[in-house]
Design a protein around this motif. Structure first.
Motif, PDB file in Angstrom:
ATOM      1  N   PHE A   1       0.840  -1.209   0.000  1.00 22.98           N
ATOM      2  CA  PHE A   1       0.000   0.000   0.000  1.00 22.98           C
ATOM      3  C   PHE A   1       0.875   1.259   0.000  1.00 22.98           C
ATOM      4  CE2 PHE A   1      -3.218  -2.938   1.606  1.00 22.98           C
ATOM      5  CZ  PHE A   1      -4.374  -2.464   1.008  1.00 22.98           C
ATOM      6  N   PRO A   2       0.309   2.371  -0.418  1.00 20.27           N
ATOM      7  CA  PRO A   2       1.053   3.639  -0.289  1.00 20.27           C
ATOM      8  C   PRO A   2       1.510   3.816   1.155  1.00 20.27           C
ATOM      9  CG  PRO A   2      -0.962   3.977  -1.560  1.00 20.27           C
ATOM     10  CD  PRO A   2      -1.005   2.566  -1.049  1.00 20.27           C
ATOM     11  N   SER A   3       2.725   4.247   1.350  1.00 10.99           N
ATOM     12  CA  SER A   3       3.266   4.373   2.705  1.00 10.99           C
ATOM     13  C   SER A   3       3.145   5.808   3.208  1.00 10.99           C
ATOM     14  CB  SER A   3       4.734   3.943   2.731  1.00 10.99           C
ATOM     15  OG  SER A   3       5.546   4.918   2.113  1.00 10.99           O
TER      16      SER A   3
ATOM     17  N   GLY B   1       4.210   3.430   7.850  1.00  8.87           N
ATOM     18  CA  GLY B   1       3.192   2.398   7.719  1.00  8.87           C
ATOM     19  C   GLY B   1       2.161   2.788   6.689  1.00  8.87           C
ATOM     20  N   VAL B   2       0.945   2.317   6.904  1.00 12.02           N
ATOM     21  CA  VAL B   2      -0.169   2.529   5.981  1.00 12.02           C
ATOM     22  C   VAL B   2      -1.225   3.357   6.692  1.00 12.02           C
ATOM     23  CG1 VAL B   2      -1.812   1.373   4.453  1.00 12.02           C
ATOM     24  CG2 VAL B   2       0.253   0.182   5.185  1.00 12.02           C
ATOM     25  N   ALA B   3      -1.820   4.290   5.982  1.00 11.68           N
ATOM     26  CA  ALA B   3      -2.922   5.052   6.569  1.00 11.68           C
ATOM     27  C   ALA B   3      -4.107   4.119   6.816  1.00 11.68           C
ATOM     28  CB  ALA B   3      -3.324   6.186   5.637  1.00 11.68           C
ATOM     29  N   MET B   4      -4.687   4.204   8.016  1.00 12.68           N
ATOM     30  CA  MET B   4      -5.863   3.391   8.323  1.00 12.68           C
ATOM     31  C   MET B   4      -6.993   3.694   7.348  1.00 12.68           C
ATOM     32  SD  MET B   4      -7.068   1.083  10.298  1.00 12.68           S
ATOM     33  CE  MET B   4      -6.191   1.082  11.867  1.00 12.68           C
TER      34      MET B   4
ATOM     35  N   TRP C   1      -0.054  -5.005  -8.274  1.00  7.67           N
ATOM     36  CA  TRP C   1       0.448  -3.747  -7.753  1.00  7.67           C
ATOM     37  C   TRP C   1       1.615  -3.937  -6.806  1.00  7.67           C
ATOM     38  CZ3 TRP C   1      -0.700   0.555 -10.030  1.00  7.67           C
ATOM     39  CH2 TRP C   1      -1.905   0.635 -10.752  1.00  7.67           C
ATOM     40  N   HIS C   2       2.664  -3.156  -7.026  1.00  7.67           N
ATOM     41  CA  HIS C   2       3.818  -3.127  -6.129  1.00  7.67           C
ATOM     42  C   HIS C   2       4.248  -1.679  -5.949  1.00  7.67           C
ATOM     43  CE1 HIS C   2       4.550  -7.487  -6.134  1.00  7.67           C
ATOM     44  NE2 HIS C   2       4.033  -7.432  -7.350  1.00  7.67           N
TER      45      HIS C   2
ATOM     46  N   THR D   1      15.485  11.654   1.044  1.00 10.45           N
ATOM     47  CA  THR D   1      14.074  11.904   0.780  1.00 10.45           C
ATOM     48  C   THR D   1      13.478  10.623   0.199  1.00 10.45           C
ATOM     49  OG1 THR D   1      14.511  14.246   0.370  1.00 10.45           O
ATOM     50  CG2 THR D   1      12.494  13.309  -0.595  1.00 10.45           C
ATOM     51  N   ARG D   2      12.408  10.142   0.794  1.00  4.76           N
ATOM     52  CA  ARG D   2      11.750   8.933   0.294  1.00  4.76           C
ATOM     53  C   ARG D   2      10.929   9.243  -0.933  1.00  4.76           C
ATOM     54  NH1 ARG D   2      12.743   3.645   0.908  1.00  4.76           N
ATOM     55  NH2 ARG D   2      14.042   3.610   2.781  1.00  4.76           N
ATOM     56  N   PHE D   3      11.018   8.373  -1.930  1.00  2.00           N
ATOM     57  CA  PHE D   3      10.077   8.454  -3.043  1.00  2.00           C
ATOM     58  C   PHE D   3       9.371   7.122  -3.190  1.00  2.00           C
ATOM     59  CE2 PHE D   3      14.023   7.030  -5.098  1.00  2.00           C
ATOM     60  CZ  PHE D   3      13.595   6.024  -5.935  1.00  2.00           C
ATOM     61  N   GLU D   4       8.219   7.172  -3.861  1.00  2.00           N
ATOM     62  CA  GLU D   4       7.377   5.979  -3.974  1.00  2.00           C
ATOM     63  C   GLU D   4       6.549   6.083  -5.246  1.00  2.00           C
ATOM     64  OE1 GLU D   4       5.512   4.267  -0.332  1.00  2.00           O
ATOM     65  OE2 GLU D   4       3.693   5.079  -1.201  1.00  2.00           O
ATOM     66  N   HIS D   5       6.511   5.000  -5.979  1.00  2.00           N
ATOM     67  CA  HIS D   5       5.690   4.963  -7.202  1.00  2.00           C
ATOM     68  C   HIS D   5       4.953   3.628  -7.232  1.00  2.00           C
ATOM     69  CE1 HIS D   5       4.357   5.162 -11.328  1.00  2.00           C
ATOM     70  NE2 HIS D   5       5.012   4.052 -11.626  1.00  2.00           N
ATOM     71  N   LEU D   6       3.629   3.695  -7.317  1.00  2.00           N
ATOM     72  CA  LEU D   6       2.838   2.459  -7.351  1.00  2.00           C
ATOM     73  C   LEU D   6       2.779   1.949  -8.779  1.00  2.00           C
ATOM     74  CD1 LEU D   6       0.089   3.544  -4.846  1.00  2.00           C
ATOM     75  CD2 LEU D   6       2.068   2.063  -4.425  1.00  2.00           C
TER      76      LEU D   6
END
Lengths: 422, 422
Positions: free
Chosen positions: A142-144, A184-187, B316-317, B358-363
């Protein structure tokens, strides 16, 4: 803050060197008052051949698999004689805002469970469209969300209020609060995944410890800023703090941030468990009680000078501490160095994040006389930390939880510092 | 970012449960595509009496004096077979932005010295009005500064560039960068205390290790944002990172942030030591060299998926990583999941602090075919992380330091992930 006067700090005598250090705190240096001495580092005469006297004389040690602490630094979670279901952060040994993960306070009701992360799952069921169970690997897809928040036990400070002793350190006085970067993950994301029914208004969170700790959380909090976290200060949670996952309710009393989280049941009324009736409910004057007293009040704690510290000499010292509030951002901290007759606005040298420990600092010129140090915090909701008398009038003498009044530290003429109650 | 389509993630089979988890990544749930299964946690049949199968069946363990890691989590600074003067942060095991102190990379030139903090002092002399020597206690009386900064070894990434191998993890590829909350004293405060003479333009910083590591620092940097730090992530520095004090030059190559700092000499020209001539100078194409190449370039690193990870299934990852720049704040990170043909702007879920990881994230929805993952970072100075070819054209084939080009991770059809060079 009043403008400090420049002051020469005569250092404690040491055998090998004659020198003085100047601490400059304001905008001025009074050059005429100085007695700088030439540095004589090359003329040290004692122990000059030992590695401790001159570490450049011998090769150092190789890197190990972990960067362990210096043998000269031995912080511990539990002060001598205190063991069991609580362990406390040694605030008097810490700097900045992050609490090291292995020094984060712990409070548990039936010990720390040993959990295999490959077997652990989080189930969400009840008033939902699609009851689901998530593995850790699935939660991580999930999006963190990464945020810095304090967690404070609702009982923090109660012991020092009920039975204050001069030899209590900041660890003993207020050691049941700590501050971490959580990931973590948003509730709200998880609840959208299961599809909350319109009749839902509470969520019961349950841990997989032997106490099967369970608390009811209003749906509004779950949808606002609640997290299911798997990481603390950059790495997996420690077992004492909920490994592999815990609930995190920013600003709420710590026991609600259920550790070792295994189940969330979406319901239409609170559980009314033991932890919501005989425990974690606060008797008030007049026979009433505060139930569901979730939000932690605005507080502050001077961490230095404090017991067991000692001021080596008169002159400039930094009065430092932490402030926090479950209602949002700390907006101001005042420090008194004369027992409350006058107050000075402290600096917040690292700024202030909402719902997080905030460092404050006040530079103080000690005149060598006995005095009392106090701090009081303000938050963005307008709340101000009360005096002990004000607190007692509002909350009575025996709530046991949510003590939040101003604390005192007494400085004796010989520089020793003791806990002054409050 | 393109709007991801909802996708059901079928989890890897596990013996005790039949269930599926839905990972919702966008704004929609396609209810018709779901096959949710009722949770059957109470029907587990194997190992149901063991504590690992159900930790609620046995009391847990009491708190210890430190909150140690789970036995299931064993991060190490040094990958197998690598020991000595370097140790590397295991980025593929980390989350959020803080590097745990015992996992902060180390690089030292003659081992880690053992230093008694009661004997350690910092001397400031040279072109100053008042040469002074400070004990640690004296340094702590100054106003404190707490900031989050990365430190990166100038050699970080060189090994993986010169000799890339598929089985290199993010720890091996870019493990010589770490990110901490640091607390200490502003160098500008100390320099005001000693009174810098008008002829001064550099400061030589010297460590008390057996290498007597020394580097020259421009006065402008010292007056801008340099710190003398005594704390990291809330507690005293670890010995491998300079205990009891180190210099900290935000954004500059790590070796200049001299550890075990004992002396600062204010001078009017650089030292031109071995560490500033034969080392830490970068040959360029055409026979010239970059000397005093202080500032670390903009970089990024995908930490997941990466070697030795494996994608369990298509669907999805989260493609996650860190980006950083010695020139300021990260403004954007792009991710390509098709070997560079198309790029997607990643989210920065924790915001971006200047001169910090800086954290990045791509679904990303993996279709199950072999592909290549890339990331490229942008900073507020306008700098963009180059391709390997662009880097080579500008810096040549053998600088050895300051490698900063885009890295590749190759995903095979079976989900295995290997380092793709770059």
């Amino acid at each position: 803050m009043e403008a400090p006067l420049p002051e020469e700090l005569s250092a404690a005598p040491r055998p090998t060197l004659s020198r003085r250090a100047l601490v400059r705190t304001g905008g001025l240096i009074a050059g005429a008052a100085l007695t700088p001495s030439l540095v004589r580092a090359v003329t040290r005469q004692v122990d000059s051949t030992s590695a401790l006297a001159d570490p450049t004389r011998v090769p150092g040690v190789a890197s190990d698999s972990l960067g362990t602490r210096s043998a000269f630094e031995t912080p511990r979670l539990s002060p001598v004689g205190v063991t069991g279901g609580s362990s406390w952060t040694p605030h008097h040994l810490l700097h900045g805002t992050i609490t090291p993960a292995d020094l984060h306070f712990q409070r548990h009701h039936n010990g720390i469970p040993v959990i295999d992360p490959a077997r652990h799952t989080l189930t969400i069921h009840g008033l939902v469209e699609r009851p689901l169970e998530f593995t850790l690997e699935e939660l991580r897809r999930f999006p963190s969300v990464t945020r810095t928040y304090f967690i404070e036990c609702s009982g923090n400070g109660g012991r020092a209020w009920n039975n204050p002793k001069p030899d209590m350190s900041p660890q003993v006085v207020e050691g049941l609060t700590s501050n971490s970067e959580w990931t973590g993950v948003a509730m709200s994301t998880l609840l959208r995944a299961v599809g909350v029914k319109s009749s839902a208004s509470w969520v019961v969170a349950e841990g997989s410890d032997a106490a099967v700790m369970a608390r009811s959380v209003p749906m509004s909090k779950m949808l606002d800023d609640a997290l299911v976290v798997y990481a603390q200060n950059g790495e997996a949670l420690r077992p004492g703090n909920g490994y592999p996952i815990r609930l995190l309710l920013p600003g709420f009393e710590g026991n609600m941030s259920v550790k070792w989280l295994r189940r969330l049941e979406v319901v239409d009324q609170p559980l009314m468990s033991r932890e919501e009736t005989s425990k974690y409910t606060d008797p008030l004057p007049g026979g009433k009680a505060r139930q569901f007293s979730f939000v932690m009040d605005v507080k502050s704690l001077i961490t230095s000078p404090s017991y067991p510290g000692q001021l080596a000499e008169k002159g400039w010292h930094a009065v430092r501490g932490i402030a926090w509030s479950g209602r949002g951002r700390i907006t101001r901290v005042d420090v008194s160095t004369d027992g409350g007759r006058s107050w000075h606005e402290a600096t917040l040298p690292n700024g202030a994040l909402p719902l997080a420990h905030t460092r404050f600092e006040h530079l103080w010129q000690w005149d060598g006389r006995a005095t009392r140090l106090l701090s009081r915090a303000f938050d963005e909701s307008g709340a101000v930390q009360p005096t002990a008398d004000e607190y007692r009038r509002a909350r009575g003498n025996a709530p046991g939880y949510h003590y939040s009044a101003i604390r005192a530290w007494d400085v004796a003429a010989d520089g020793t510092v003791t806990f002054g109650g409050g």
